[in-house]
Scaffold this motif. Sequence first.
Motif, mmCIF file in Angstrom:
data_model
loop_
_atom_site.group_PDB
_atom_site.id
_atom_site.type_symbol
_atom_site.label_atom_id
_atom_site.label_comp_id
_atom_site.label_asym_id
_atom_site.label_seq_id
_atom_site.Cartn_x
_atom_site.Cartn_y
_atom_site.Cartn_z
ATOM 1 N N ARG A 4 -29.478 -116.411 -34.988
ATOM 2 C CA ARG A 4 -28.114 -115.861 -34.969
ATOM 3 C C ARG A 4 -27.694 -115.506 -33.540
ATOM 4 O O ARG A 4 -26.556 -115.754 -33.145
ATOM 5 N N ASN A 29 -26.603 -118.304 -44.044
ATOM 6 C CA ASN A 29 -26.148 -118.947 -42.824
ATOM 7 C C ASN A 29 -24.653 -118.717 -42.669
ATOM 8 O O ASN A 29 -23.976 -118.227 -43.571
ATOM 9 N N ARG A 30 -24.142 -119.073 -41.507
ATOM 10 C CA ARG A 30 -22.746 -118.760 -41.201
ATOM 11 C C ARG A 30 -21.779 -119.430 -42.172
ATOM 12 O O ARG A 30 -20.792 -118.842 -42.604
ATOM 13 N N ASN A 43 -21.129 -108.501 -35.173
ATOM 14 C CA ASN A 43 -21.370 -109.721 -35.950
ATOM 15 C C ASN A 43 -20.622 -109.671 -37.270
ATOM 16 O O ASN A 43 -19.996 -110.655 -37.683
ATOM 17 N N GLU A 48 -24.425 -109.591 -40.955
ATOM 18 C CA GLU A 48 -24.101 -110.748 -41.793
ATOM 19 C C GLU A 48 -24.178 -110.386 -43.274
ATOM 20 O O GLU A 48 -23.292 -110.736 -44.067
ATOM 21 N N THR A 78 -24.721 -117.535 -31.644
ATOM 22 C CA THR A 78 -23.556 -116.774 -31.179
ATOM 23 C C THR A 78 -23.378 -116.912 -29.675
ATOM 24 O O THR A 78 -22.246 -117.087 -29.184
ATOM 25 N N MET A 124 -28.170 -108.436 -36.061
ATOM 26 C CA MET A 124 -27.237 -109.510 -36.422
ATOM 27 C C MET A 124 -27.348 -109.848 -37.906
ATOM 28 O O MET A 124 -26.346 -110.035 -38.604
ATOM 29 N N GLU A 125 -28.572 -109.943 -38.395
ATOM 30 C CA GLU A 125 -28.815 -110.237 -39.810
ATOM 31 C C GLU A 125 -28.151 -109.207 -40.709
ATOM 32 O O GLU A 125 -27.498 -109.549 -41.701
ATOM 33 N N GLU A 169 -32.092 -109.568 -33.459
ATOM 34 C CA GLU A 169 -31.789 -110.474 -34.554
ATOM 35 C C GLU A 169 -31.668 -109.723 -35.875
ATOM 36 O O GLU A 169 -30.855 -110.072 -36.728
#
Length: 465
Positions: A92, A7-8, A43, A456, A96, A452-453, A449
Amino acid sequence: MTRQKLNRRMVLGGLAALPACKPSGSKLDAEVIILGAGLAGLNAARLLAAAGKDVLVLEGSSRIGGRIQTINHGKLGYTEGGADKIKASYSRIIQTANELGVDLIPSAEYQPETLYHYQGANYSRQAWSTITSPLFPAPFGASAPASPLFELAAQNNPLKSNHDWLDPKFSAFDISAQDFLLQAGFGGDAQKIMEKAFDGNSLRSYSMMNLYRALIDTPDAKQMKVKDGAQHLPEAMAASLPRKVKLDHMVSSISVETESVQIETTQGNTYRASFCICAMPFGALRNVTIRAFMPEAQTAAIRELPYTQILQIHLKAKIPFWDKDGLPADMWTDLPVERILAERDTNGKPTGLFRVLINGRGATRSIWQDRAKIKERVTAYMKTVRPSSEGLFELLAIQDWTKANPFAGGAYMHWAPRQISQWSSPMAMPSSKLAFAGEHVSRIHTGMEGAMESGEIAAAYLQAR
């Protein structure tokens, strides 16, 4: 690489420990250089920047967004040239968008009728069964061309979680869509029809694991989209960065050195950083010289991972010819134009904007290579299907997601049979100074997604070394 869902807060906490730049013989242009201003690269850049790191994003094209591209037609509205579907599980993306004030709205729900054009004749959905019933086994005799594959995959999906596609115990299901359909009783003639509506290069080169994985990722969930166009999301992400994204910086080489990574562009620019995250699709990266130690499986994946070839032709109808002839606005054909889809308003009514979608081998046919003749050829094919449309189409845009597009090489990756066991782990493997991101290396989610994953995870990797 960990499969833990980050997680962020976990990412930002870890990134605070990212080591400072070591002295180098050459001046560094940033702590981290990120290649590609799509969702994955942006991201990663936002996470690193939020942790106080000096990040520079280089983008080869003249715009932000990667394979998200909203095409604005002025007063006519807009059409999407790339990814735009947002599932309820895309946490995510949703987070965002909320952080940046980008509005998400429900996708319109409607059941459009389709006109089928096959071997010179037009068929309604009901009449279409006279073609498919002899070819499609029960209970699919009256099905639309694409329906049986999706329905059978949903009924027979062996995966129970988002991680299962990587588990060797499911490797027996990593077979081609062609073989899967043969086992279900769909012969060659049936598959020829189905391949015309298939979102891949061919049934033979497409692993069923792609479909199983997509179906397990929030099946049947309602979808959302970005208000006024998907490209607003990556543009807002880029605008939130401390340093402006450098556009028109196509990468020609990546060199991993002892204390830094050197990036060279086709324009003759050179940049150095302590680390590099490459968020370029492999379809584009295979045109870049990489000077770094890499496992053979990783280089093979960069060189050979399939990317779906798609050519989109965006059109405007001057008047509603579908009202004139009383036939459905959406069309499926066995002609080179393949599918013609009408854009619709929130009530499901056609707006007059259309997208011609040509997939796989059809997208790279020689007839489409001369861009100056595309309107003429589309108009001729459309006249064959819909005489009422003659002279009524205006060409608005051509969106090329084929190998001819040097920034992408294709619309999206897909696994060919038996590639997952060979490449899924090594192709995402980072080195001490070079990490990879993009939907092609995502582990849990697919699509937007997944991109984005991956960004990260790539950002989190930098703090762990």
